[in-house]
Scaffold this motif. Structure first.
Motif, PDB file in Angstrom:
ATOM      1  N   ARG A 235       1.476   3.319 -12.289  1.00  0.00           N
ATOM      2  CA  ARG A 235       0.487   2.691 -12.796  1.00  0.00           C
ATOM      3  C   ARG A 235       0.864   2.286 -14.305  1.00  0.00           C
ATOM      4  NH1 ARG A 235      -1.713   0.598  -8.959  1.00  0.00           N
ATOM      5  NH2 ARG A 235      -3.352   1.387  -7.809  1.00  0.00           N
TER       6      ARG A 235
ATOM      7  N   ASP B 168      -1.817  -3.271  -9.751  1.00  0.00           N
ATOM      8  CA  ASP B 168      -2.408  -4.052  -8.812  1.00  0.00           C
ATOM      9  C   ASP B 168      -2.420  -3.416  -7.161  1.00  0.00           C
ATOM     10  OD1 ASP B 168      -3.555  -6.043 -10.567  1.00  0.00           O
ATOM     11  OD2 ASP B 168      -1.486  -6.850 -10.550  1.00  0.00           O
ATOM     12  N   ASP B 169      -1.278  -3.121  -6.930  1.00  0.00           N
ATOM     13  CA  ASP B 169      -0.998  -2.501  -5.509  1.00  0.00           C
ATOM     14  C   ASP B 169      -1.762  -1.211  -5.393  1.00  0.00           C
ATOM     15  OD1 ASP B 169       0.613  -4.468  -4.642  1.00  0.00           O
ATOM     16  OD2 ASP B 169       2.346  -3.434  -5.527  1.00  0.00           O
ATOM     17  N   GLU B 170      -2.329  -1.121  -4.045  1.00  0.00           N
ATOM     18  CA  GLU B 170      -3.229   0.004  -3.588  1.00  0.00           C
ATOM     19  C   GLU B 170      -2.494   1.144  -3.568  1.00  0.00           C
ATOM     20  OE1 GLU B 170      -6.173   0.992   0.117  1.00  0.00           O
ATOM     21  OE2 GLU B 170      -5.062  -0.792   0.254  1.00  0.00           O
ATOM     22  N   ILE B 171      -3.060   2.531  -4.059  1.00  0.00           N
ATOM     23  CA  ILE B 171      -2.758   3.865  -3.945  1.00  0.00           C
ATOM     24  C   ILE B 171      -3.734   4.458  -3.089  1.00  0.00           C
ATOM     25  CG2 ILE B 171      -1.467   5.794  -5.031  1.00  0.00           C
ATOM     26  CD1 ILE B 171      -0.299   4.130  -7.051  1.00  0.00           C
ATOM     27  N   VAL B 172      -3.024   5.478  -2.269  1.00  0.00           N
ATOM     28  CA  VAL B 172      -4.192   6.265  -1.671  1.00  0.00           C
ATOM     29  C   VAL B 172      -3.491   7.780  -1.951  1.00  0.00           C
ATOM     30  CG1 VAL B 172      -5.489   7.508   0.362  1.00  0.00           C
ATOM     31  CG2 VAL B 172      -5.373   4.656  -0.037  1.00  0.00           C
TER      32      VAL B 172
ATOM     33  N   LYS C 203       0.869  -1.209  -0.016  1.00  0.00           N
ATOM     34  CA  LYS C 203      -0.071  -0.031  -0.099  1.00  0.00           C
ATOM     35  C   LYS C 203       0.798   1.332  -0.058  1.00  0.00           C
ATOM     36  CE  LYS C 203      -3.424   2.608   2.573  1.00  0.00           C
ATOM     37  NZ  LYS C 203      -4.403   2.594   3.829  1.00  0.00           N
TER      38      LYS C 203
ATOM     39  N   ASN D  35      -7.551   0.513  -8.359  1.00  0.00           N
ATOM     40  CA  ASN D  35      -7.047   0.250  -6.851  1.00  0.00           C
ATOM     41  C   ASN D  35      -6.448   1.770  -6.493  1.00  0.00           C
ATOM     42  OD1 ASN D  35      -7.551  -2.406  -6.954  1.00  0.00           O
ATOM     43  ND2 ASN D  35      -5.732  -2.830  -8.422  1.00  0.00           N
ATOM     44  N   THR D  36      -6.898   2.832  -7.015  1.00  0.00           N
ATOM     45  CA  THR D  36      -6.492   4.068  -6.522  1.00  0.00           C
ATOM     46  C   THR D  36      -7.496   4.870  -6.050  1.00  0.00           C
ATOM     47  OG1 THR D  36      -4.700   3.972  -8.530  1.00  0.00           O
ATOM     48  CG2 THR D  36      -5.135   6.272  -7.297  1.00  0.00           C
ATOM     49  N   THR D  37      -7.381   5.491  -4.666  1.00  0.00           N
ATOM     50  CA  THR D  37      -8.419   6.346  -4.172  1.00  0.00           C
ATOM     51  C   THR D  37      -7.678   7.733  -4.111  1.00  0.00           C
ATOM     52  OG1 THR D  37      -8.990   4.440  -2.881  1.00  0.00           O
ATOM     53  CG2 THR D  37      -9.650   6.718  -2.100  1.00  0.00           C
TER      54      THR D  37
ATOM     55  N   GLU E  78      -4.490   6.695   7.779  1.00  0.00           N
ATOM     56  CA  GLU E  78      -4.016   5.865   6.709  1.00  0.00           C
ATOM     57  C   GLU E  78      -2.767   5.223   7.235  1.00  0.00           C
ATOM     58  OE1 GLU E  78      -5.556   4.893   4.060  1.00  0.00           O
ATOM     59  OE2 GLU E  78      -7.262   6.254   3.444  1.00  0.00           O
TER      60      GLU E  78
END
Length: 468
Positions: A20, A25-29, A2, A69-71, A101
């Protein structure tokens, strides 16, 4: 994994977009204070005043369009970072509610803020800092009308371009700088003098080596008091006196320079390998580690961080703070170190060579010239910097060549015979970059044989490297 990205402006979004490209796949905030998905760039102010765009807000280079997978959390103010616990604590501006977070990797991209001078009156409505959208709107509003008078306070590229843009918009401009010359961190005397002459020839009133000590409200005008005891009334004042990195959230948790810039390696990692810093918040450790916030550097730093986080083996090249800007009908470029900066880092064997030469074949009817300086070490021959003033837009390719020479550690003899292109309507067959290198070769021959060293060459209009 993350990743939390603090700051959704150009550097932060550049990191996200690069990541990207290779990892979906991996999460990004992303945590961003402003309620927008298109960041602002101060260059838009000049373009709007010059009539190139309808509003400064139109100018941007990165934006967020939604990715898997991006917020993207807009309107969120980060208040604390705990690097040990890997936690970010933030507050929603709209309702005050808290957000926490966790992260495996953190990208810190909070940029910089305008440096605020300490004089009384800096907070008045008609005193504007050149940094964000509101500043752009204020400058545009104050500049409208008949025979407006503005004081531009600074001395770097942003304030210099703004002074010229305001004149273009019909404003009477007084340009005040605390230094004895403009842009002393960017240019040496030869190009500085050319820049100052360009401004004064176009009716910019230049007041050097002066400081504003206070500003007083005079209704729809302001009275500005200077340290030499004089005062003058203006419609508004625009300040661009430098930037300072927004890094207090990581104070004491990562290594920083004295000015607060986070020190990073070639992959944008800080002293904490799980924390990356990019853009105006960071400075790359190395020979050219001067703090000069630039959009071009911020975008590259973001991309390197993004690819490195995704596992791509990339390294940033030396950030030479290469810049280019236009003032009226003249263009100014710089790469690498000035003489003063080079002597501080390399030693007293630094020397500057100057050339003033036609930029194109004058038989074509265009009178264009290039004034160029080369900074190099006369013991090793290594090139450390270059500067250009010219009225030929195509001369931008010369500073790109010289930037490559500095980045690659070329010597003057290598630069003299470096392959460069020739197009008869654009430039000359032996590039100005080659000419500067050749001057270094000749200077070294003269020095070895006890002759007087030629440090300045001026070509007449009929001396066109064989083209007459």
């Amino acid at each position: 994994m993350k990743i939390v990205v603090i700051g959704g402006a150009h550097a932060g979004l550049s990191a996200v977009n690069a990541f990207r490209h290779v990892n979906k796949d991996d999460e990004i905030v992303i945590l961003e204070k402003n309620l927008r998905d298109r960041p602002f760039i101060s260059a838009g102010i000049k373009l709007a005043l010059n009539g190139k765009v309808s509003s400064a807000e139109q100018v941007n280079f990165e934006h967020f369009e939604g990715q898997p997978n991006t917020t993207y959390r807009a309107g969120v103010l980060v208040e604390r970072i705990d690097a040990t616990k890997k936690r970010v604590y933030a507050r929603r501006i709209e309702d005050g509610s808290m957000i926490e977070e966790s992260f495996d990797k953190l990208v810190y991209a909070l940029g910089s803020s305008a440096r605020v001078p300490s004089f009384v009156g800096a907070d008045l409505d008609r005193v504007v800092f050149v940094k964000d959208e509101q500043d752009a709107q204020d400058i545009n509003k104050f500049a409208k009308g008949f025979r407006k008078k503005a004081l531009v306070y600074g001395g770097g590229p942003v304030s210099t371009e703004l002074a010229a843009a305001l004149v273009h918009a019909g404003v009477h401009v007084t340009f005040v700088t605390r230094s004895e010359r403009l842009m002393t961190r960017y240019f040496d005397q030869t190009v500085q003098e050319d820049l100052e002459k360009t401004l004064t020839d176009n009716k910019v009133v230049l007041r050097k080596h002066q400081e504003v000590v206070s500003v007083e409200n005079q209704g729809k005008k302001i009275e500005v008091n200077f340290n030499n005891g004089t005062s003058e009334v203006f419609d508004f004042m625009a300040i661009a006196s430098g930037l300072q990195p927004n890094t207090m959230l990581l104070a004491g948790q990562v290594d920083m320079r004295d000015n607060g810039a986070i020190v990073v390696n070639g992959q944008m990692q800080s002293s904490n390998p799980d924390i990356y810093a990019v853009g105006d918040s960071a400075v790359v450790d190395g020979k050219f580690d001067q703090y000069f916030p630039l959009m071009s550097a911020a975008l590259k730093m973001g991309r390197v961080a993004g690819y490195a986080l995704a596992g791509v083996d990339v390294q940033i090249q030396p950030i030479l703070r290469t810049i280019g800007f236009s003032v009226f009908d003249r263009f100014f470029y710089k790469t690498g170190l000035t003489v003063t900066a080079a002597k501080e880092r390399i030693g007293e064997t630094i020397e500057r060579l100057d050339i003033h030469t036609p930029a194109t074949i004058h038989a074509l009817g265009e009178k264009s010239d290039i004034l160029a300086s080369l900074i190099y070490d006369y013991e090793t021959g290594i090139v450390y910097g270059a500067q250009i003033a010219t009225n030929a837009p195509a001369a931008a390719e010369v500073i790109t060549t010289l930037s490559h020479a500095v980045s690659s550690g070329l010597t003057v003899d290598q630069l003299a015979f470096l392959d460069t292109y020739f197009e008869s309507e654009i430039n000359l067959p032996y590039s100005v970059a080659n000419r500067l290198g050749e001057m270094g070769v000749i200077a070294e021959y003269q020095r070895r044989h006890g002759q007087e060293v030629t440090k300045k060459v001026t070509d007449g209009d009929d001396e066109l490297n064989g083209f007459q």
